[in-house]
Design an enzyme around this catalytic site. Structure first.
Site, PDB file in Angstrom:
ATOM      1  N   PRO A   2       0.836  -1.216   0.000  1.00  5.74           N
ATOM      2  CA  PRO A   2       0.000   0.000   0.000  1.00  5.74           C
ATOM      3  C   PRO A   2       0.865   1.258   0.000  1.00  5.74           C
ATOM      4  O   PRO A   2       1.782   1.389   0.790  1.00  5.74           O
ATOM      5  CB  PRO A   2      -0.780  -0.100   1.310  1.00  5.74           C
ATOM      6  CG  PRO A   2      -0.611  -1.491   1.798  1.00  5.74           C
ATOM      7  CD  PRO A   2       0.674  -2.007   1.206  1.00  5.74           C
ATOM      8  N   GLU A   3       0.594   2.154  -0.934  1.00  7.37           N
ATOM      9  CA  GLU A   3       1.272   3.449  -0.983  1.00  7.37           C
ATOM     10  C   GLU A   3       0.226   4.530  -0.685  1.00  7.37           C
ATOM     11  O   GLU A   3      -0.880   4.224  -0.255  1.00  7.37           O
ATOM     12  CB  GLU A   3       1.927   3.639  -2.362  1.00  7.37           C
ATOM     13  CG  GLU A   3       2.952   2.556  -2.680  1.00  7.37           C
ATOM     14  CD  GLU A   3       3.589   2.709  -4.056  1.00  7.37           C
ATOM     15  OE1 GLU A   3       3.692   3.851  -4.549  1.00  7.37           O
ATOM     16  OE2 GLU A   3       3.985   1.692  -4.648  1.00  7.37           O
ATOM     17  N   HIS A  94      -4.459 -14.425  10.005  1.00  8.02           N
ATOM     18  CA  HIS A  94      -3.515 -13.311   9.997  1.00  8.02           C
ATOM     19  C   HIS A  94      -4.103 -12.017  10.559  1.00  8.02           C
ATOM     20  O   HIS A  94      -3.637 -10.940  10.236  1.00  8.02           O
ATOM     21  CB  HIS A  94      -2.961 -13.029   8.582  1.00  8.02           C
ATOM     22  CG  HIS A  94      -2.412 -14.233   7.905  1.00  8.02           C
ATOM     23  ND1 HIS A  94      -1.381 -14.971   8.441  1.00  8.02           N
ATOM     24  CD2 HIS A  94      -2.752 -14.839   6.745  1.00  8.02           C
ATOM     25  CE1 HIS A  94      -1.116 -15.979   7.630  1.00  8.02           C
ATOM     26  NE2 HIS A  94      -1.924 -15.929   6.596  1.00  8.02           N
ATOM     27  N   ARG A 113       1.981 -10.888   6.037  1.00  8.10           N
ATOM     28  CA  ARG A 113       3.447 -10.914   6.043  1.00  8.10           C
ATOM     29  C   ARG A 113       4.071 -10.301   7.282  1.00  8.10           C
ATOM     30  O   ARG A 113       5.287 -10.323   7.445  1.00  8.10           O
ATOM     31  CB  ARG A 113       3.966 -10.258   4.759  1.00  8.10           C
ATOM     32  CG  ARG A 113       3.490 -11.071   3.548  1.00  8.10           C
ATOM     33  CD  ARG A 113       4.064 -10.593   2.263  1.00  8.10           C
ATOM     34  NE  ARG A 113       5.509 -10.669   2.249  1.00  8.10           N
ATOM     35  CZ  ARG A 113       6.264 -10.260   1.241  1.00  8.10           C
ATOM     36  NH1 ARG A 113       5.677  -9.749   0.180  1.00  8.10           N
ATOM     37  NH2 ARG A 113       7.571 -10.346   1.281  1.00  8.10           N
TER      38      ARG A 113
END
Ligand SMILES: [Zn+2]
Length: 277
Positions: A2-3, A94, A113
């Protein structure tokens, strides 16, 4: 990863749905390292009973403010998603933090992650100090042609590496840097001091354009990015350079090439983005 456009999209979709809501419980932390400056117990202590007063963004950080000037920052890094779901919704794999809000909605941080981080600050000043140490001007709200020209003055680094440096300019990551350089017709290895004023201005406009279009399309969903209601963005359908190795440049038809710069992929059009000098 994500930016800025993905974080902005999340902020815009969360804001009207959580501002004014009170936190009723905090839990679900199964990965203490995602809380570099706090603990689950501290988060519970700080947030329980508190009302959300603001949802904001700075660079790639999502900021959530509360009535008593407590602030929580979420940095999603590679794969973090912040989802607003009914409390009855099964907790997906997660999930590393659950903030329950009145009205039986959960704000859940899901991150396969585990690079994502959540920070707690007891005042806006404390948070601003943290941000000031890490982030340069925001590439959506602060950037214009004059600012970019001033930032690039006396810099000698490669333009792509500078764009990725959050202390130089906050919010742009690998994908939007490649898209902006393609838009501005600049080779990623051009050095800052080789750019003409016209090229710098072109780059400033290109950055604004790719970020604005990215937000309009609700972000780019390449791998795991999802909006706060779980929907993917649409910008991946409109990329011109990033991830398009071997495919024709939408402007001139030349095959896009991929090059590794500082262990990261750079995609560009070899015909229009030339390395001069
Ligand atoms: Zn081209």
């Amino acid at each position: 990863m994500p930016e800025l456009p993905e974080v902005e999209t999340t902020a815009r979709s969360l804001r009207p749905r959580i501002v004014g809501r009170r936190v009723t419980a905090v839990g679900g932390v199964d990965w203490p390292r995602m809380l570099p400056n706090t603990t689950e117990a501290d988060l519970q202590d700080a947030l329980r009973g508190d009302r959300v007063s603001a949802v904001d963004r700075r660079g790639k950080y999502l900021l959530v403010g509360f009535d008593d000037d407590t602030w929580v920052i979420v940095h999603r890094k590679m794969s973090g998603n912040l989802l607003l779901v009914p409390h009855a919704c099964p907790v997906e794999l997660h999930t590393h933090l659950i903030v329950r809000l009145e009205g039986d909605q959960d704000l859940r941080f899901v991150d396969a992650r585990k690079f994502g981080r959540v920070y707690l600050f007891r005042s806006r000043d404390q948070m601003e100090d943290f941000l000031a140490e890490r982030l340069g001007p925001d590439s959506l709200t602060d950037l214009d042609e004059a600012l970019l020209a001033a930032r690039l003055k006396k810099r000698k680094g490669r333009i792509k590496s500078l764009l990725l440096d959050q202390a130089f300019l906050a919010g742009v990551g690998n994908l939007y840097a490649d898209e902006a350089l393609w838009e501005a017709r600049l080779h990623p290895l051009r050095t800052a001091d080789s750019l003409s004023t016209r090229e710098v201005y072109r780059l400033a406009r290109a950055i604004k354009l790719v970020l604005t279009m990215g937000i309009e399309r609700r972000g780019t969903s390449f791998s795991s990015y999802r909006d706060s209601d779980g929907t993917p963005g649409e910008n991946q359908e409109f990329l011109n350079a990033y991830g398009r190795e071997g495919q024709p440049c939408p402007r001139c038809g030349t095959a896009i090439v991929r090059m590794v710069i500082g262990q990261r992929s750079a995609f560009f059009c070899p015909k229009e983005q030339k390395l001069r000098g």
